[in-house]
Every structure is written in C-alpha cells, then in structure tokens.
Design a protein around this motif. Structure first.
Motif, PDB file in Angstrom:
ATOM      1  N   ALA A  29      20.685  37.462 -13.358  1.00  0.00           N
ATOM      2  CA  ALA A  29      21.217  38.098 -12.148  1.00  0.00           C
ATOM      3  C   ALA A  29      21.106  37.127 -10.977  1.00  0.00           C
ATOM      4  O   ALA A  29      20.004  36.813 -10.512  1.00  0.00           O
ATOM      5  N   VAL A  30      22.250  36.654 -10.513  1.00  0.00           N
ATOM      6  CA  VAL A  30      22.296  35.683  -9.423  1.00  0.00           C
ATOM      7  C   VAL A  30      22.539  36.397  -8.105  1.00  0.00           C
ATOM      8  O   VAL A  30      23.365  37.312  -8.024  1.00  0.00           O
ATOM      9  N   MET A  31      21.836  35.977  -7.071  1.00  0.00           N
ATOM     10  CA  MET A  31      22.097  36.500  -5.735  1.00  0.00           C
ATOM     11  C   MET A  31      23.288  35.741  -5.159  1.00  0.00           C
ATOM     12  O   MET A  31      23.172  34.587  -4.740  1.00  0.00           O
ATOM     13  N   PHE A  32      24.452  36.393  -5.171  1.00  0.00           N
ATOM     14  CA  PHE A  32      25.678  35.768  -4.696  1.00  0.00           C
ATOM     15  C   PHE A  32      25.967  36.155  -3.246  1.00  0.00           C
ATOM     16  O   PHE A  32      25.783  37.312  -2.855  1.00  0.00           O
ATOM     17  N   PRO A  33      26.427  35.202  -2.439  1.00  0.00           N
ATOM     18  CA  PRO A  33      26.783  35.516  -1.055  1.00  0.00           C
ATOM     19  C   PRO A  33      28.086  36.297  -0.981  1.00  0.00           C
ATOM     20  O   PRO A  33      28.949  36.186  -1.860  1.00  0.00           O
ATOM     21  N   LEU A  34      28.239  37.080   0.056  1.00  0.00           N
ATOM     22  CA  LEU A  34      29.496  37.784   0.283  1.00  0.00           C
ATOM     23  C   LEU A  34      30.569  36.829   0.793  1.00  0.00           C
ATOM     24  O   LEU A  34      31.753  37.027   0.552  1.00  0.00           O
ATOM     25  N   GLY A  35      30.132  35.788   1.490  1.00  0.00           N
ATOM     26  CA  GLY A  35      31.080  34.809   1.995  1.00  0.00           C
ATOM     27  C   GLY A  35      31.263  33.671   1.027  1.00  0.00           C
ATOM     28  O   GLY A  35      30.940  33.764  -0.154  1.00  0.00           O
ATOM     29  N   ILE A  51      25.732  40.084  -2.343  1.00  0.00           N
ATOM     30  CA  ILE A  51      26.173  41.171  -3.217  1.00  0.00           C
ATOM     31  C   ILE A  51      24.942  41.784  -3.892  1.00  0.00           C
ATOM     32  O   ILE A  51      24.148  41.073  -4.507  1.00  0.00           O
ATOM     33  N   HIS A  52      24.815  43.079  -3.799  1.00  0.00           N
ATOM     34  CA  HIS A  52      23.611  43.740  -4.312  1.00  0.00           C
ATOM     35  C   HIS A  52      23.810  44.205  -5.752  1.00  0.00           C
ATOM     36  O   HIS A  52      24.878  44.698  -6.127  1.00  0.00           O
ATOM     37  N   THR A  53      22.761  44.014  -6.552  1.00  0.00           N
ATOM     38  CA  THR A  53      22.761  44.552  -7.912  1.00  0.00           C
ATOM     39  C   THR A  53      22.336  46.009  -7.861  1.00  0.00           C
ATOM     40  O   THR A  53      21.754  46.467  -6.866  1.00  0.00           O
ATOM     41  N   SER A  54      22.606  46.736  -8.923  1.00  0.00           N
ATOM     42  CA  SER A  54      22.285  48.172  -8.940  1.00  0.00           C
ATOM     43  C   SER A  54      20.786  48.421  -8.840  1.00  0.00           C
ATOM     44  O   SER A  54      20.353  49.408  -8.228  1.00  0.00           O
ATOM     45  N   ASP A  55      19.983  47.518  -9.417  1.00  0.00           N
ATOM     46  CA  ASP A  55      18.531  47.722  -9.390  1.00  0.00           C
ATOM     47  C   ASP A  55      17.821  46.823  -8.387  1.00  0.00           C
ATOM     48  O   ASP A  55      16.589  46.811  -8.314  1.00  0.00           O
ATOM     49  N   GLU A  56      18.599  46.040  -7.622  1.00  0.00           N
ATOM     50  CA  GLU A  56      18.044  45.117  -6.627  1.00  0.00           C
ATOM     51  C   GLU A  56      17.068  44.107  -7.247  1.00  0.00           C
ATOM     52  O   GLU A  56      16.109  43.671  -6.609  1.00  0.00           O
TER      53      GLU A  56
END
Length: 331
Positions: A29-35, A51-56
């Motif tokens: 699970a990668v923390m992807f930027p919105l921009g 972008i948030h994952t369902s379980d954070e």
C-alpha cells in the motif's frame, strides 16, 4: 514497510523506480499524492494531500516531502525502514543552480560560471524565500532541508550535529549518488531484496549540459561552500554515518572476495561512464552524434549477477539475464 525520502536533485528520479517497482510487485500500500509527483513540500503532508486507503494503513512512501520523525512514525508501521539518497554537495549546488535557473534569476555577470561568482560572497544574494509559511533556500543546506533540517539553523552546527545523530539513528541507509552501484548492493543486503529488484535504467534522466556542469571548485571555493552549507557537508562526512556504512560493508560476506571484485568493477563502470560523458559533451558541442554504445551496466550485467549472488559459476539466474541482455530486452 519502507519510506524512501526523495531528495531534490540527488538522483531520486533514477532510484525511485527501483523502490516503486518493488512496492508494485509485492502489492504494498503506497501513499500516493493527489497531485502530480510531490506529496507535500516544504511542509509535512496534510490529510487532503494524499489518496486514503480504506483502512488507513500504508506500507510505502516514495514521493517528495520533508522528513518529519513524529509524522512518519505516527503514519507508518513501527518496523518501517527509512531510506534516502544524497549527493556530493558541490555537485548538488551546480545541479540546483541550473535546474532552478538561479544563474538567470540572480543576474550574475559571469554567465559561463555563475557558481564561481556566487561563492565569492554567497551571503549577498537573496536566495531564500517563504513558501507556505516555511523558509526555503535551494543553495544552502538544501539536502539537509529535505531531511528535515530548518533553514533558520543553517549555520548552527551544534544543532546540526545533534540532528545528524538523530538521522543516523532513524535511517537504515543513505544511498550515495556518486556510489550508486555500491549503495544498491547494501540496499539489497540490508532489505533482503532480490537481485531483480536492483535493476535500474542507466539512461541519464537529465542529460542537458551547461557551461559549469563539470567545473571543479578551487580549495577556497570549496571552503566557501562548506561554510555556507555546513550541515549538508557534515551529513555526508559525519563520523557516525560513515562508520555505519563501513560497518555494513564489512558485515557482508567476503569469503569469495566478491565485495572487492564489485568495488573494482563499479569503479571501472564509473571511469568508463565519465569517459563516455566527456566524449558525448565534446561531440555535442561540435555537432556530432552522442555515443550509442550499450550501457556499461547492461553489458556487464551477467558479471554483476554472479557477484551479487555469491555464485562461483554462472548459474541459472545469470544465464537468464545474460540471454535477455544479449537479446536486447534490457535497454
């Protein structure tokens, strides 16, 4: 779980695909930027920056931001490995000058070598500014800034040394751009990754030349830059960080002399690549076509395979890659 801190103008465009490919292949699970590209800079990420994952739950970060120990530890699992890449400070300064067009913005008289003129008196130029409430300066301790060290403490070496000690405790490994192949050997061993995870594209991401790209400073200019960016130099030459890298090197198996062979081989790659760079620069200035010979790292990949896998013979893995190198699949 790992965080790869991208440092501006330090070869992160070359190394990021390595960690991104690993995350993709292992379904992390990668923390992807919105921009585009940047997660947040020069501030720490806010809740609406990614972008948030369902379980954070997040396993990986490899987009531009600034290192903040408290935020990182509250966001990523406790066993997260922290990685980054750094570059020789003067080389970094030249690259920043060109990329951010400081040679144009600061109106230097010496158009051929504005860095030389800048180092005569760095303090007289207005190189800092406030962005999103944060003071930034792309000429002063810029790599240290990406690692979380504030511009306001640029000349405070007491604070700088304490912060370097903290980075040394927090980070598993700093890759060094000038020793990228050596660094990747350490990365693979320390992270227990596979050989194929270390493949990278050797094509220069920014092959544009400029008059002062290969300029080497005089002793006085080097000292002026060291005085201007003392924390950045200290990070690269810090005793604890250097000891950590040397200890890691010694911890690798040397029963078949593979590290010595690899070091010699990587040095040969560097020398050959520098020769190719000089030839291409000369040809481009005189209207000739650049060299199209295969990448040195690709041509000798079978040898690297044997060294990294501690195999005395060629083995199935080396034959697999050698065949594909021969067929031109790694270009």
């Amino acid at each position: 779980n790992f965080v790869f801190m991208k440092v501006h103008k330090a070869g992160s465009s070359t190394t990021t695909p390595i960690v991104a490919r690993y995350a993709l292949r292992n379904n992390l699970a990668v923390m992807f930027p919105l921009g585009r590209g940047t997660l947040s800079w020069p501030t720490i990420p806010q809740i609406d920056d990614y972008i948030h994952t369902s379980d954070e739950v997040y396993n990986v970060l490899f987009h531009h931001t600034v290192y903040n120990k408290q935020w990182m530890e509250s966001t990523f699992p406790a066993n997260t490995a922290y990685l980054s890449i750094l570059r020789e400070p003067f080389s970094h300064l030249k690259s920043s000058f060109h990329f951010y067009k400081l040679d144009y913005l600061l109106r230097f008289k010496n158009k051929e070598n504005p860095v030389k003129e800048f180092l005569e008196d760095p303090g007289k130029y207005h190189t800092s500014g406030v962005l999103n409430g944060v003071l930034v300066d792309k000429t002063r301790n810029a790599q240290a800034f990406d690692m979380g060290y504030p511009v306001e403490k640029a000349g405070d070496m007491k604070s700088g040394r304490e912060y370097i000690k903290q980075l040394d405790r927090d980070f598993t490994l700093f890759l060094i751009l000038e020793y990228l192949d050596h660094s990747l050997v350490l990365l693979r061993r320390l992270m227990c990754w596979e050989l194929r995870d270390m493949l990278y594209d050797t094509t220069p991401k920014n092959d544009k030349t400029y008059p002062y790209k290969f300029y080497q400073p005089t002793r006085a200019e080097r000292e002026a830059h060291r005085h201007w960016s003392p924390v950045e130099y200290a990070i690269l030459s810090g005793v604890r960080l250097k000891k950590k890298v040397l200890t890691s090197l010694r911890s690798l198996s040397t029963s078949d002399n593979s590290i010595k062979k690899l070091t010699t081989f990587a040095d040969r790659i560097t020398q050959r690549q520098q020769q190719t760079d000089r030839e291409n620069t000369f040809q481009s200035r005189h209207g000739g076509a650049p060299s199209t010979s295969p990448s040195i790292s690709v041509r000798y990949f079978a040898l690297i395979t044997r060294l990294l896998t501690h195999s005395s013979g060629e083995g199935k893995g080396a034959r697999f890659y050698r065949k594909r190198v021969k067929n031109g699949e790694f270009s």
